[in-house]
Design an enzyme around this catalytic site. Structure first.
Site, PDB file in Angstrom:
ATOM      1  N   ASP A 101      29.561  29.677  76.956  1.00  0.00           N
ATOM      2  CA  ASP A 101      30.670  28.723  77.097  1.00  0.00           C
ATOM      3  C   ASP A 101      30.318  27.415  76.395  1.00  0.00           C
ATOM      4  OD1 ASP A 101      31.845  30.609  78.752  1.00  0.00           O
ATOM      5  OD2 ASP A 101      31.060  29.677  80.584  1.00  0.00           O
TER       6      ASP A 101
HETATM    7  N1  URA Z   1      28.034  33.120  82.216  1.00  0.00           N
HETATM    8  C1  URA Z   1      28.887  32.066  82.241  1.00  0.00           C
HETATM    9  O1  URA Z   1      29.587  31.848  83.208  1.00  0.00           O
HETATM   10  N2  URA Z   1      28.922  31.262  81.162  1.00  0.00           N
HETATM   11  C2  URA Z   1      28.132  31.435  80.068  1.00  0.00           C
HETATM   12  O2  URA Z   1      28.206  30.643  79.129  1.00  0.00           O
HETATM   13  C3  URA Z   1      27.264  32.535  80.079  1.00  0.00           C
HETATM   14  C4  URA Z   1      27.228  33.365  81.157  1.00  0.00           C
END
Ligand code: URA
Length: 229
Positions: A101
């Site tokens: 993310d």
């Molecule tokens: N899980 C998440 O919630 N976000 C990420 O960026 C990676 C794994």
């Protein structure tokens, strides 16, 4: 591989120029002119552009430390692409094996070898991804057991694969998972009544993050081989 992709991967041409040359009859495959850019070709074929044999660049295998506020995309969108501050060339040929993310930091593996990245991202390969997680509330104590047995995330029909929780302190934990559902770590903690406030990926398979935020390096031969099944 598609013929236009092969031409791009062997030259400095962009896709539009490669397609134009193919359609104009400048490219031969095993001495036959091919004017369809979507023709499938193999590296064993002899492919020539205006009489010069094309040799594709070798596959690239890159480790990068993704900084916060960047996105795992080849182009800038609402946030800048993680490539925006790097000097990595031909980024349009690369893809990210397991996206993070925008607010997540840490280890990303980047390549143009789709067979190799399949071994990292496909849940059936059980490739471990280790996240360091900051939580808004202290953990209660039953989370490790619930994650070990798999939990049902909102909107999913199947539970998560077994995951391992290591508690460093009540609001600072390590979570090891072997799949990569959308927002998986955040949704797993939400399912047990907590909230992720900081998320950082430290390890994928045997590869550990060892460069500073925004920096990158090529993987060693051993690291590349560790993902081959
Ligand atoms: N899980 C998440 O919630 N976000 C990420 O960026 C990676 C794994």
């Amino acid at each position: 591989m598609r013929l236009d992709k092969f031409v791009c991967k062997s030259t400095a041409l962009n896709r539009a120029d490669a397609i134009q040359l193919i359609q104009n009859g400048a490219v031969t495959v095993n001495e036959q002119v091919v004017t369809h850019e979507f023709a499938q070709v193999h590296e064993n074929n002899t492919i020539q552009l205006q009489g010069h044999t094309l040799i594709p660049r070798p596959f690239r295998y890159i480790l990068m430390h993704k900084p916060a506020g960047t996105i795992c995309s080849n182009i800038d969108e609402v946030y800048p692409s993680l490539f925006s501050t790097t000097n990595i060339e031909h980024t349009e040929e690369l893809h990210i094996a397991g996206r993070l993310d925008a607010d997540t930091t840490g280890l990303v593996l980047i390549t143009d070898d789709g067979h190799w990245s399949f071994n990292i991202t496909t849940p059936t390969q059980h490739c471990e991804k280790v996240y360091r997680v900051g939580l808004s509330r202290p953990i209660r104590g039953d989370e490790a057991d619930r994650f070990k047995h798999g939990i049902l995330l909102q909107g999913e029909s199947k539970p998560t694969q077994p995951a391992k929780l290591d508690v460093l302190s009540p609001q600072d934990v390590l979570l090891t998972i072997t799949e990569g559902k959308f927002h998986q770590v955040k949704r797993m903690f939400s399912a047990v009544g907590n909230r992720v406030v900081a998320l950082h990926r430290e390890r994928i398979g045997e590869v550990l993050l060892d460069v500073d935020a925004g920096e990158w390096r090529y993987l060693s031969d051993e690291e590349i081989a560790s993902f081959r099944s």
